[in-house]
Design a protein around this motif. Structure first.
Motif, PDB file in Angstrom:
ATOM      1  N   PRO A   1      39.464  63.769  55.249  1.00  0.00           N
ATOM      2  CA  PRO A   1      39.554  62.310  55.377  1.00  0.00           C
ATOM      3  C   PRO A   1      39.690  61.639  54.018  1.00  0.00           C
ATOM      4  O   PRO A   1      38.895  61.905  53.109  1.00  0.00           O
ATOM      5  CB  PRO A   1      38.243  61.927  56.058  1.00  0.00           C
ATOM      6  CG  PRO A   1      37.756  63.165  56.704  1.00  0.00           C
ATOM      7  CD  PRO A   1      38.258  64.306  55.899  1.00  0.00           C
ATOM      8  N   GLY A   2      40.696  60.802  53.856  1.00  0.00           N
ATOM      9  CA  GLY A   2      40.878  60.051  52.630  1.00  0.00           C
ATOM     10  C   GLY A   2      41.370  60.860  51.444  1.00  0.00           C
ATOM     11  O   GLY A   2      41.410  60.344  50.318  1.00  0.00           O
ATOM     12  N   LYS A   3      41.747  62.096  51.669  1.00  0.00           N
ATOM     13  CA  LYS A   3      42.194  62.951  50.560  1.00  0.00           C
ATOM     14  C   LYS A   3      43.592  63.492  50.817  1.00  0.00           C
ATOM     15  O   LYS A   3      44.117  63.387  51.916  1.00  0.00           O
ATOM     16  CB  LYS A   3      41.213  64.102  50.356  1.00  0.00           C
ATOM     17  CG  LYS A   3      39.816  63.660  49.950  1.00  0.00           C
ATOM     18  CD  LYS A   3      38.930  64.858  49.692  1.00  0.00           C
ATOM     19  CE  LYS A   3      37.527  64.433  49.272  1.00  0.00           C
ATOM     20  NZ  LYS A   3      36.643  65.594  49.010  1.00  0.00           N
ATOM     21  N   ALA A   4      44.153  64.078  49.787  1.00  0.00           N
ATOM     22  CA  ALA A   4      45.482  64.658  49.913  1.00  0.00           C
ATOM     23  C   ALA A   4      45.418  65.997  50.654  1.00  0.00           C
ATOM     24  O   ALA A   4      44.375  66.659  50.692  1.00  0.00           O
ATOM     25  CB  ALA A   4      46.087  64.863  48.525  1.00  0.00           C
ATOM     26  N   ARG A   5      46.537  66.369  51.202  1.00  0.00           N
ATOM     27  CA  ARG A   5      46.617  67.669  51.873  1.00  0.00           C
ATOM     28  C   ARG A   5      46.484  68.785  50.830  1.00  0.00           C
ATOM     29  O   ARG A   5      47.036  68.668  49.732  1.00  0.00           O
ATOM     30  CB  ARG A   5      47.941  67.778  52.626  1.00  0.00           C
ATOM     31  CG  ARG A   5      48.075  69.018  53.476  1.00  0.00           C
ATOM     32  CD  ARG A   5      49.147  68.856  54.538  1.00  0.00           C
ATOM     33  NE  ARG A   5      50.439  68.505  53.993  1.00  0.00           N
ATOM     34  CZ  ARG A   5      51.477  68.128  54.729  1.00  0.00           C
ATOM     35  NH1 ARG A   5      51.352  68.040  56.054  1.00  0.00           N
ATOM     36  NH2 ARG A   5      52.621  67.827  54.163  1.00  0.00           N
ATOM     37  N   GLU A   6      45.797  69.860  51.184  1.00  0.00           N
ATOM     38  CA  GLU A   6      45.591  70.967  50.261  1.00  0.00           C
ATOM     39  C   GLU A   6      45.878  72.304  50.931  1.00  0.00           C
ATOM     40  O   GLU A   6      45.716  72.457  52.143  1.00  0.00           O
ATOM     41  CB  GLU A   6      44.150  70.972  49.724  1.00  0.00           C
ATOM     42  CG  GLU A   6      43.090  71.215  50.781  1.00  0.00           C
ATOM     43  CD  GLU A   6      41.676  71.269  50.210  1.00  0.00           C
ATOM     44  OE1 GLU A   6      41.499  71.068  49.002  1.00  0.00           O
ATOM     45  OE2 GLU A   6      40.744  71.522  51.001  1.00  0.00           O
ATOM     46  N   PHE A   7      46.280  73.240  50.123  1.00  0.00           N
ATOM     47  CA  PHE A   7      46.525  74.601  50.579  1.00  0.00           C
ATOM     48  C   PHE A   7      45.206  75.273  50.929  1.00  0.00           C
ATOM     49  O   PHE A   7      44.207  75.118  50.225  1.00  0.00           O
ATOM     50  CB  PHE A   7      47.239  75.370  49.455  1.00  0.00           C
ATOM     51  CG  PHE A   7      47.370  76.847  49.694  1.00  0.00           C
ATOM     52  CD1 PHE A   7      46.439  77.729  49.176  1.00  0.00           C
ATOM     53  CD2 PHE A   7      48.429  77.351  50.428  1.00  0.00           C
ATOM     54  CE1 PHE A   7      46.564  79.090  49.376  1.00  0.00           C
ATOM     55  CE2 PHE A   7      48.558  78.712  50.634  1.00  0.00           C
ATOM     56  CZ  PHE A   7      47.625  79.591  50.110  1.00  0.00           C
ATOM     57  N   VAL A   8      45.191  76.034  52.020  1.00  0.00           N
ATOM     58  CA  VAL A   8      44.003  76.783  52.413  1.00  0.00           C
ATOM     59  C   VAL A   8      44.267  78.289  52.312  1.00  0.00           C
ATOM     60  O   VAL A   8      43.495  79.026  51.709  1.00  0.00           O
ATOM     61  CB  VAL A   8      43.565  76.438  53.849  1.00  0.00           C
ATOM     62  CG1 VAL A   8      42.370  77.302  54.270  1.00  0.00           C
ATOM     63  CG2 VAL A   8      43.217  74.962  53.963  1.00  0.00           C
ATOM     64  N   ALA A   9      45.366  78.743  52.918  1.00  0.00           N
ATOM     65  CA  ALA A   9      45.636  80.179  52.966  1.00  0.00           C
ATOM     66  C   ALA A   9      47.093  80.417  53.313  1.00  0.00           C
ATOM     67  O   ALA A   9      47.719  79.595  53.986  1.00  0.00           O
ATOM     68  CB  ALA A   9      44.742  80.852  54.004  1.00  0.00           C
ATOM     69  N   ASP A  10      47.617  81.547  52.856  1.00  0.00           N
ATOM     70  CA  ASP A  10      48.937  81.949  53.309  1.00  0.00           C
ATOM     71  C   ASP A  10      48.960  83.449  53.590  1.00  0.00           C
ATOM     72  O   ASP A  10      48.075  84.186  53.162  1.00  0.00           O
ATOM     73  CB  ASP A  10      50.067  81.528  52.355  1.00  0.00           C
ATOM     74  CG  ASP A  10      49.983  82.164  50.975  1.00  0.00           C
ATOM     75  OD1 ASP A  10      50.789  81.781  50.104  1.00  0.00           O
ATOM     76  OD2 ASP A  10      49.103  83.027  50.761  1.00  0.00           O
ATOM     77  N   ILE A  11      49.980  83.866  54.335  1.00  0.00           N
ATOM     78  CA  ILE A  11      50.091  85.263  54.731  1.00  0.00           C
ATOM     79  C   ILE A  11      51.557  85.661  54.697  1.00  0.00           C
ATOM     80  O   ILE A  11      52.439  84.896  55.097  1.00  0.00           O
ATOM     81  CB  ILE A  11      49.469  85.488  56.125  1.00  0.00           C
ATOM     82  CG1 ILE A  11      49.418  86.973  56.474  1.00  0.00           C
ATOM     83  CG2 ILE A  11      50.176  84.668  57.202  1.00  0.00           C
ATOM     84  CD1 ILE A  11      48.510  87.292  57.666  1.00  0.00           C
ATOM     85  N   SER A  12      51.811  86.859  54.200  1.00  0.00           N
ATOM     86  CA  SER A  12      53.183  87.331  54.071  1.00  0.00           C
ATOM     87  C   SER A  12      53.723  87.811  55.415  1.00  0.00           C
ATOM     88  O   SER A  12      52.991  87.943  56.399  1.00  0.00           O
ATOM     89  CB  SER A  12      53.243  88.481  53.073  1.00  0.00           C
ATOM     90  OG  SER A  12      52.692  89.660  53.668  1.00  0.00           O
ATOM     91  N   TYR A  13      55.010  88.116  55.422  1.00  0.00           N
ATOM     92  CA  TYR A  13      55.578  88.732  56.605  1.00  0.00           C
ATOM     93  C   TYR A  13      54.895  90.081  56.839  1.00  0.00           C
ATOM     94  O   TYR A  13      54.409  90.708  55.890  1.00  0.00           O
ATOM     95  CB  TYR A  13      57.091  88.888  56.434  1.00  0.00           C
ATOM     96  CG  TYR A  13      57.526  90.072  55.606  1.00  0.00           C
ATOM     97  CD1 TYR A  13      57.277  90.141  54.243  1.00  0.00           C
ATOM     98  CD2 TYR A  13      58.207  91.124  56.211  1.00  0.00           C
ATOM     99  CE1 TYR A  13      57.694  91.225  53.499  1.00  0.00           C
ATOM    100  CE2 TYR A  13      58.632  92.208  55.474  1.00  0.00           C
ATOM    101  CZ  TYR A  13      58.376  92.261  54.117  1.00  0.00           C
ATOM    102  OH  TYR A  13      58.789  93.340  53.391  1.00  0.00           O
ATOM    103  N   HIS A  14      54.812  90.479  58.077  1.00  0.00           N
ATOM    104  CA  HIS A  14      54.226  91.761  58.477  1.00  0.00           C
ATOM    105  C   HIS A  14      52.786  91.961  57.999  1.00  0.00           C
ATOM    106  O   HIS A  14      52.326  93.091  57.870  1.00  0.00           O
ATOM    107  CB  HIS A  14      55.072  92.943  57.985  1.00  0.00           C
ATOM    108  CG  HIS A  14      56.402  93.051  58.645  1.00  0.00           C
ATOM    109  ND1 HIS A  14      56.624  92.683  59.954  1.00  0.00           N
ATOM    110  CD2 HIS A  14      57.592  93.472  58.183  1.00  0.00           C
ATOM    111  CE1 HIS A  14      57.905  92.862  60.250  1.00  0.00           C
ATOM    112  NE2 HIS A  14      58.520  93.347  59.194  1.00  0.00           N
TER     113      HIS A  14
END
Length: 124
Positions: free
Chosen positions: A41-54
């Motif tokens: 709330p009231g903040k910018a969007r932030e990265f949490v996690a990513d996952i590669s193909y396969h």
């Protein structure tokens, strides 16, 4: 036309768990990295996690490394975010995204498809 749809958000007490799902329709992202982002709330969007193909590799931000787990099941065109030991600081709208043509990482500037978001609220 491709779409991503998140589900699984809700209200949970601190210390609880939730699992978010992101399901693709219209196309598959089997060869592409995907990611979860959140906007408190009231903040910018932030990265949490990513996952590669396969499911070859993944990354998580430090604040969730010991509590969240990211996975994907391409047979179901789905990606998941298992969240445990939730705190009020995890309260946010959570978005999933897909980075077409990128195999290992997916950051905000590279995302081509976004879901509409799902609300996660953690009460103290």
């Amino acid at each position: 036309q491709a779409h991503l749809v998140e589900s699984g958000g809700g209200l949970v007490q601190a210390g609880g768990s939730l699992t978010l799902s992101c399901t693709a329709s219209g196309r598959t992202f089997i060869g592409d990295a995907m990611a979860w982002f959140r906007q408190p709330p009231g903040k910018a969007r932030e990265f949490v996690a990513d996952i590669s193909y396969h499911n070859l590799s993944y990354s998580l931000i430090n604040s969730v490394k010991d509590r969240f787990f990211i996975s994907r099941d391409d047979s179901k065109r789905s990606m998941y975010l298992q969240m445990t030991k939730l705190t009020p600081e995890d309260t946010a709208v959570y978005f999933c995204a897909a980075c077409v043509g990128r195999e290992f990482t997916c950051d905000e500037s590279e995302a081509d498809y976004w879901g509409q978001g799902t609300q996660v609220t953690v009460s103290s």
